[in-house]
Design an enzyme around this catalytic site. Structure first.
Site, PDB file in Angstrom:
ATOM      1  N   LYS A 137      36.297 -30.054 -17.241  1.00 57.26           N
ATOM      2  CA  LYS A 137      35.913 -30.420 -18.663  1.00 57.26           C
ATOM      3  C   LYS A 137      36.553 -29.379 -19.824  1.00 57.26           C
ATOM      4  O   LYS A 137      36.980 -29.660 -20.820  1.00 57.26           O
ATOM      5  CB  LYS A 137      34.477 -30.380 -18.928  1.00 57.26           C
ATOM      6  CG  LYS A 137      33.576 -31.262 -18.003  1.00 57.26           C
ATOM      7  CD  LYS A 137      33.283 -32.480 -18.889  1.00 57.26           C
ATOM      8  CE  LYS A 137      32.405 -33.331 -17.901  1.00 57.26           C
ATOM      9  NZ  LYS A 137      32.112 -34.470 -18.633  1.00 57.26           N
ATOM     10  N   LYS A 157      32.275 -42.829 -14.320  1.00 56.17           N
ATOM     11  CA  LYS A 157      31.968 -43.538 -15.522  1.00 56.17           C
ATOM     12  C   LYS A 157      32.782 -43.657 -16.686  1.00 56.17           C
ATOM     13  O   LYS A 157      32.696 -44.250 -17.327  1.00 56.17           O
ATOM     14  CB  LYS A 157      30.522 -43.123 -15.891  1.00 56.17           C
ATOM     15  CG  LYS A 157      29.409 -43.450 -14.900  1.00 56.17           C
ATOM     16  CD  LYS A 157      28.138 -42.924 -15.513  1.00 56.17           C
ATOM     17  CE  LYS A 157      26.950 -42.868 -14.907  1.00 56.17           C
ATOM     18  NZ  LYS A 157      26.028 -41.765 -15.274  1.00 56.17           N
ATOM     19  N   LYS A 165      37.993 -39.242  -8.075  1.00 57.08           N
ATOM     20  CA  LYS A 165      36.665 -40.041  -7.691  1.00 57.08           C
ATOM     21  C   LYS A 165      36.264 -40.946  -8.855  1.00 57.08           C
ATOM     22  O   LYS A 165      36.872 -40.978  -9.815  1.00 57.08           O
ATOM     23  CB  LYS A 165      35.620 -39.012  -7.710  1.00 57.08           C
ATOM     24  CG  LYS A 165      35.204 -38.479  -9.145  1.00 57.08           C
ATOM     25  CD  LYS A 165      33.615 -37.808  -9.274  1.00 57.08           C
ATOM     26  CE  LYS A 165      33.471 -37.163 -10.576  1.00 57.08           C
ATOM     27  NZ  LYS A 165      32.365 -36.987 -11.058  1.00 57.08           N
TER      28      LYS A 165
HETATM   29  P1  AMP Z   1      26.916 -39.113 -12.959  1.00 58.30           P
HETATM   30  O1  AMP Z   1      27.315 -40.237 -13.103  1.00 58.30           O
HETATM   31  O2  AMP Z   1      27.952 -37.772 -13.117  1.00 58.30           O
HETATM   32  O3  AMP Z   1      25.437 -38.944 -13.747  1.00 58.30           O
HETATM   33  O4  AMP Z   1      26.416 -39.040 -11.237  1.00 58.30           O
HETATM   34  C1  AMP Z   1      25.107 -39.330 -10.841  1.00 58.30           C
HETATM   35  C2  AMP Z   1      25.284 -39.127  -9.354  1.00 58.30           C
HETATM   36  O5  AMP Z   1      26.141 -40.109  -8.917  1.00 58.30           O
HETATM   37  C3  AMP Z   1      25.373 -37.732  -9.129  1.00 58.30           C
HETATM   38  O6  AMP Z   1      24.663 -37.651  -7.735  1.00 58.30           O
HETATM   39  C4  AMP Z   1      26.714 -37.971  -8.288  1.00 58.30           C
HETATM   40  O7  AMP Z   1      27.185 -36.841  -7.171  1.00 58.30           O
HETATM   41  C5  AMP Z   1      26.971 -39.343  -7.850  1.00 58.30           C
HETATM   42  N1  AMP Z   1      28.279 -39.818  -8.185  1.00 58.30           N
HETATM   43  C6  AMP Z   1      29.281 -39.871  -9.238  1.00 58.30           C
HETATM   44  N2  AMP Z   1      30.287 -40.243  -8.989  1.00 58.30           N
HETATM   45  C7  AMP Z   1      30.492 -40.609  -7.440  1.00 58.30           C
HETATM   46  C8  AMP Z   1      31.365 -41.001  -6.797  1.00 58.30           C
HETATM   47  N3  AMP Z   1      32.579 -41.267  -7.299  1.00 58.30           N
HETATM   48  N4  AMP Z   1      31.153 -41.028  -5.391  1.00 58.30           N
HETATM   49  C9  AMP Z   1      29.861 -40.849  -4.950  1.00 58.30           C
HETATM   50  N5  AMP Z   1      28.887 -40.459  -5.762  1.00 58.30           N
HETATM   51  C10 AMP Z   1      29.190 -40.364  -7.031  1.00 58.30           C
END
Ligand code: AMP
Ligand code: TRP
Length: 325
Positions: free
Chosen positions: A110, A195, A192
């Site tokens: 970031k 979103k 990865k």
């Molecule tokens: P976030 O979208 O950053 O709020 O992530 C929410 C949850 O989804 C967290 O537990 C992350 O570790 C998981 N997560 C986000 N992106 C991935 C991905 N590409 N693969 C697996 N888990 C993910």
């Protein structure tokens, strides 16, 4: 066991979030005391539109429930509705080494992205996450691989606090799925799935069938022809195999066998069909819940009330230990 996890409300929930987090939550809620949070205070550390935030929060509550989180079994609430999160975060800041914060991978990424206007919230982000977890005396934190480092730091913070002020917090452990802890981008399979990337790089949990087919057919693959799991040499195909494996319940080896001698196009076609089928229930439940906004809001209100009781009791203890009362 006491379980806590959260997802940020901004952006669209994708199959990476589902496989890394939500799928585990749904399984764990059967036999554990679970708290699942929509972490709006984390989301505001990155650029966002205040006018859209409330809609995004409601959308995530619906997504949790559509994916199988059951408010009769788990507490579901919005982070900013329980003030103790920010209160504890400040207190924990006083035992958190700045060096550790600046070494976090997510922060470094970031920091690069927002080089010109980097806010302190991004540096302190993991302290708020530690507060989320520790407020509820959490023992297990089901997350994807990218959050492992933050959970490790939470453990460090909890240990430091306990050492300085006396036994207060449980030391939580991260819980990662065996496969699916890091689903990769469909467009850049060495990164990865995220979103904040463009929609063609992820499959939204509620994407319509034609969108799923299109995104999978356009997914970046690798040179060569063989369908083999090898994330280093074949990141694109390996990612598709991993997704196939978790949604079908087959081991990766079995999926390889199934597609032995077949081409990339076959794998893509069958993966798209599998996803269309497996995500169908989620799409249907989401549509139902979209009609029941008042009910969903009530769930969040009740969830916040229940969470608050636990959070307040922890804060009493913490403040006493720190000499604040
Ligand atoms: P976030 O979208 O950053 O709020 O992530 C929410 C949850 O989804 C967290 O537990 C992350 O570790 C998981 N997560 C986000 N992106 C991935 C991905 N590409 N693969 C697996 N888990 C993910
Ligand atoms: N930081 C997590 C993410 O970006 C979200 C999060 C905030 C979280 N607080 C948490 C996850 C507490 C687990 C536990 O994905």
């Amino acid at each position: 066991m006491k379980i806590f996890s959260g997802i940020q409300p901004t952006g669209q929930i994708h199959i990476g979030n589902y496989l890394g987090a939500l799928k585990q939550w749904v399984e764990l809620q059967e036999k554990n005391e679970c708290i699942f949070c929509i972490v709006d205070l984390h989301a505001i550390a990155s650029p966002y539109d205040p006018k859209k935030l409330q809609d995004l929060i409601l959308e995530k509550a619906i997504a949790y429930m559509a994916a199988g989180v059951d408010p009769a079994k788990s507490i579901v609430f919005v982070q900013s509705e329980v003030k103790e999160h920010t209160e504890l975060a400040w207190l924990l800041n006083t035992v958190t080494p700045v060096g550790d914060l600046s070494r976090m991978t997510q922060y470094k990424e970031k920091a690069k992205k927002f080089e010109k206007n980097l806010n302190a919230g991004l540096l302190n982000y993991p302290v708020l996450m530690a507060a989320d977890i520790l407020l509820y005396k959490t023992e297990m934190v089901p997350v994807g691989e990218d959050q492992l480092q933050h959970v490790e730091l939470t453990r460090t913070i909890a240990k430091k606090f306990n050492l300085r002020f006396g036994e207060t917090f449980k030391i939580p452990e991260a819980h990662l799925p065996k496969i699916g802890a890091k689903i990769m981008s469909l467009q850049k399979p060495e990164k990865k799935m995220s979103k904040s990337d463009s929609p063609e790089s992820f499959i939204g949990l509620f994407d319509e069938p034609e969108i799923i087919r299109e995104k999978i057919s356009r997914a970046v693959t690798d040179a060569g022809k063989s369908i083999k799991y090898n994330p280093k040499l074949k990141p694109g195909i390996s990612n598709l195999l991993a997704i196939y494996s978790v949604f079908s319940g087959l081991q990766i080896k079995e999926v390889e066998k199934k597609f032995h001698g077949k081409g990339y196009a076959d794998l893509k076609k069958q993966l798209a069909a599998l996803l269309v089928l497996k995500l169908e229930t989620f799409r249907r439940k989401r549509k139902e819940l979209l009609q029941r906004e008042v009910y969903v809001k009530e769930i969040l209100k009740q969830g916040a009330k229940r969470a608050e009781v636990i959070a307040q009791s922890t804060m009493q203890d913490v403040k006493k230990k720190m000499g604040l009362i």
